[in-house]
Motif scaffolding. Sequence first.
Motif, PDB file in Angstrom:
ATOM      1  N   LYS A   1      40.488  39.294  43.093  1.00 55.99           N
ATOM      2  CA  LYS A   1      41.009  40.570  44.111  1.00 55.99           C
ATOM      3  C   LYS A   1      40.903  41.981  43.451  1.00 55.99           C
ATOM      4  O   LYS A   1      40.693  42.475  44.185  1.00 55.99           O
ATOM      5  CB  LYS A   1      42.416  40.236  44.242  1.00 55.99           C
ATOM      6  CG  LYS A   1      42.789  38.911  45.133  1.00 55.99           C
ATOM      7  CD  LYS A   1      44.375  38.658  45.392  1.00 55.99           C
ATOM      8  CE  LYS A   1      44.540  37.603  46.425  1.00 55.99           C
ATOM      9  NZ  LYS A   1      45.992  37.151  46.667  1.00 55.99           N
ATOM     10  N   GLN A   2      41.057  41.792  42.077  1.00 59.75           N
ATOM     11  CA  GLN A   2      40.916  43.109  41.616  1.00 59.75           C
ATOM     12  C   GLN A   2      39.395  43.566  41.753  1.00 59.75           C
ATOM     13  O   GLN A   2      38.999  44.738  41.694  1.00 59.75           O
ATOM     14  CB  GLN A   2      41.545  43.178  40.017  1.00 59.75           C
ATOM     15  CG  GLN A   2      41.388  44.535  39.366  1.00 59.75           C
ATOM     16  CD  GLN A   2      41.897  44.620  37.939  1.00 59.75           C
ATOM     17  OE1 GLN A   2      42.527  43.528  37.533  1.00 59.75           O
ATOM     18  NE2 GLN A   2      41.450  45.565  37.141  1.00 59.75           N
ATOM     19  N   LEU A   3      38.477  42.680  41.238  1.00 59.71           N
ATOM     20  CA  LEU A   3      37.081  42.985  41.334  1.00 59.71           C
ATOM     21  C   LEU A   3      36.578  43.433  42.706  1.00 59.71           C
ATOM     22  O   LEU A   3      35.971  44.417  43.038  1.00 59.71           O
ATOM     23  CB  LEU A   3      36.468  41.875  41.009  1.00 59.71           C
ATOM     24  CG  LEU A   3      35.943  41.478  39.335  1.00 59.71           C
ATOM     25  CD1 LEU A   3      35.562  40.333  39.130  1.00 59.71           C
ATOM     26  CD2 LEU A   3      35.168  42.405  38.730  1.00 59.71           C
ATOM     27  N   LEU A   4      37.110  42.901  43.667  1.00 58.07           N
ATOM     28  CA  LEU A   4      36.912  43.129  45.085  1.00 58.07           C
ATOM     29  C   LEU A   4      37.354  44.503  45.121  1.00 58.07           C
ATOM     30  O   LEU A   4      36.702  45.299  46.013  1.00 58.07           O
ATOM     31  CB  LEU A   4      37.665  42.187  45.852  1.00 58.07           C
ATOM     32  CG  LEU A   4      36.869  41.992  47.341  1.00 58.07           C
ATOM     33  CD1 LEU A   4      35.320  41.778  47.306  1.00 58.07           C
ATOM     34  CD2 LEU A   4      37.700  41.132  48.312  1.00 58.07           C
ATOM     35  N   ALA A   5      38.576  44.963  44.845  1.00 57.34           N
ATOM     36  CA  ALA A   5      39.385  46.153  44.956  1.00 57.34           C
ATOM     37  C   ALA A   5      38.308  47.243  44.112  1.00 57.34           C
ATOM     38  O   ALA A   5      38.238  48.548  44.718  1.00 57.34           O
ATOM     39  CB  ALA A   5      40.539  46.343  44.609  1.00 57.34           C
TER      40      ALA A   5
ATOM     41  N   GLU B   1      35.015  46.944  42.940  1.00 54.10           N
ATOM     42  CA  GLU B   1      33.766  47.004  43.091  1.00 54.10           C
ATOM     43  C   GLU B   1      33.153  46.802  44.832  1.00 54.10           C
ATOM     44  O   GLU B   1      32.005  47.032  45.060  1.00 54.10           O
ATOM     45  CB  GLU B   1      33.052  45.930  42.320  1.00 54.10           C
ATOM     46  CG  GLU B   1      33.201  45.896  40.863  1.00 54.10           C
ATOM     47  CD  GLU B   1      32.940  47.086  39.919  1.00 54.10           C
ATOM     48  OE1 GLU B   1      31.841  47.611  40.638  1.00 54.10           O
ATOM     49  OE2 GLU B   1      33.510  46.990  38.887  1.00 54.10           O
ATOM     50  N   GLY B   2      34.126  46.114  45.489  1.00 52.72           N
ATOM     51  CA  GLY B   2      33.750  45.989  47.001  1.00 52.72           C
ATOM     52  C   GLY B   2      32.902  44.839  46.835  1.00 52.72           C
ATOM     53  O   GLY B   2      32.746  44.128  46.039  1.00 52.72           O
ATOM     54  N   ALA B   3      31.855  44.848  47.788  1.00 54.52           N
ATOM     55  CA  ALA B   3      30.604  43.896  47.886  1.00 54.52           C
ATOM     56  C   ALA B   3      29.823  44.058  46.740  1.00 54.52           C
ATOM     57  O   ALA B   3      28.892  43.013  46.477  1.00 54.52           O
ATOM     58  CB  ALA B   3      29.854  44.106  48.957  1.00 54.52           C
ATOM     59  N   GLY B   4      29.787  44.929  45.747  1.00 57.99           N
ATOM     60  CA  GLY B   4      29.183  45.048  44.650  1.00 57.99           C
ATOM     61  C   GLY B   4      29.243  44.008  43.564  1.00 57.99           C
ATOM     62  O   GLY B   4      28.339  43.813  42.620  1.00 57.99           O
ATOM     63  N   ILE B   5      30.204  43.346  43.867  1.00 60.36           N
ATOM     64  CA  ILE B   5      30.593  42.139  42.816  1.00 60.36           C
ATOM     65  C   ILE B   5      29.396  41.063  42.979  1.00 60.36           C
ATOM     66  O   ILE B   5      29.038  40.104  42.154  1.00 60.36           O
ATOM     67  CB  ILE B   5      31.804  41.302  42.846  1.00 60.36           C
ATOM     68  CG1 ILE B   5      31.987  40.796  44.225  1.00 60.36           C
ATOM     69  CG2 ILE B   5      32.936  42.420  42.579  1.00 60.36           C
ATOM     70  CD1 ILE B   5      33.104  40.024  44.140  1.00 60.36           C
ATOM     71  N   VAL B   6      28.796  41.051  44.148  1.00 58.65           N
ATOM     72  CA  VAL B   6      27.788  40.147  44.417  1.00 58.65           C
ATOM     73  C   VAL B   6      26.382  40.223  43.839  1.00 58.65           C
ATOM     74  O   VAL B   6      25.857  39.339  42.885  1.00 58.65           O
ATOM     75  CB  VAL B   6      27.344  40.106  45.966  1.00 58.65           C
ATOM     76  CG1 VAL B   6      26.165  39.074  46.296  1.00 58.65           C
ATOM     77  CG2 VAL B   6      28.581  39.839  46.595  1.00 58.65           C
ATOM     78  N   THR B   7      26.290  41.459  43.119  1.00 59.47           N
ATOM     79  CA  THR B   7      25.072  41.674  42.451  1.00 59.47           C
ATOM     80  C   THR B   7      25.270  42.325  41.189  1.00 59.47           C
ATOM     81  O   THR B   7      24.419  42.755  40.384  1.00 59.47           O
ATOM     82  CB  THR B   7      24.120  42.718  43.370  1.00 59.47           C
ATOM     83  OG1 THR B   7      24.759  43.909  43.589  1.00 59.47           O
ATOM     84  CG2 THR B   7      23.584  42.128  44.583  1.00 59.47           C
TER      85      THR B   7
END
Length: 319
Positions: A268-272, A274-280
Amino acid sequence: MHQKGPIQIIEWEDLDKRKFYSLGVFMTFTSRATAYPASLIRTRLQVQKGKAVYSGTFDAFLKILRAEGVRGLYRGFMVNSFTLLSGQAYVTTYELVRKFVSHYSPSNTVKSLVGGGAASLVAQTITVPIDVVSQHLMIQGCHSVSQLSRFKVKPKRVLAASKSKRTFGQAWDLTVQIYAADGVKGFYRGYVASLLTYIPSSALWWPFYHFYAEQLTLLAPSAWPHLLLQALAGPMAGATAYTITNPLDVIRARVQVEGRSSIIETFKQLLAEEGAGIVTKGLSARILSSLPTSVLLVVGYETLKKLSLRAELIESRHW
């Protein structure tokens, strides 16, 4: 021109185990030494907040090289080299599980999928404590990134003054700090996240590897040797498997370095942040690290199995 037959798979029962293990240690060490700088870069990229220090893989490589030299790219490598044991455990489990599954299914995909997943489970149980220490060492060379770690190692000159720590250095200093803070469970922080990352990666890598190798055999000219096609299939399988599992790898790195206990909260923190950037995030470094590893793994492993073939079977095999 004579058309090549399908790629022959050397199974566990075909091997001379003494040759297999003695040559396998050298192969594993070589592949890990080649891929280690990219693994270090990947860890720093995944742990940093956004792009606070490094803008990407190449930028990280240049900055580390300028600030820390070549030795900086191998920070923590001696500790990480203890994973040689897990490498042998991995291949043994993979081959034995393939043999076991073959009694229930003749499908090479099924054997590879189950064998790869089981092998990763065994290997990660051995590797995670080593990774916890080595990843903390990886980030120590960069102040902005190392601040995210709960543990701070003392400079080498300070450790050298202490006879008890002179031999073990920063790795021992970190080990003591981790144990003092969390006990034995501190060395398995991120264990579940590692399993969620590496079991799918390993389970996917082997079926994709065999799939790509078979397809390349059909597409390539018959004069092309099978080993070359397998060497091409390895990186393709790695890129596919690692792209699918990369978000889990980012979560694993954060859990282990920052000492988090909740995978869901970390996500959840990563999503907040980085957003979709965590995928790459760190994906290019992960794929780059997988390229030499996959090529060396495939060429080395397939060559190793050929060299370890039982003497009475050598004449019956044609490559």
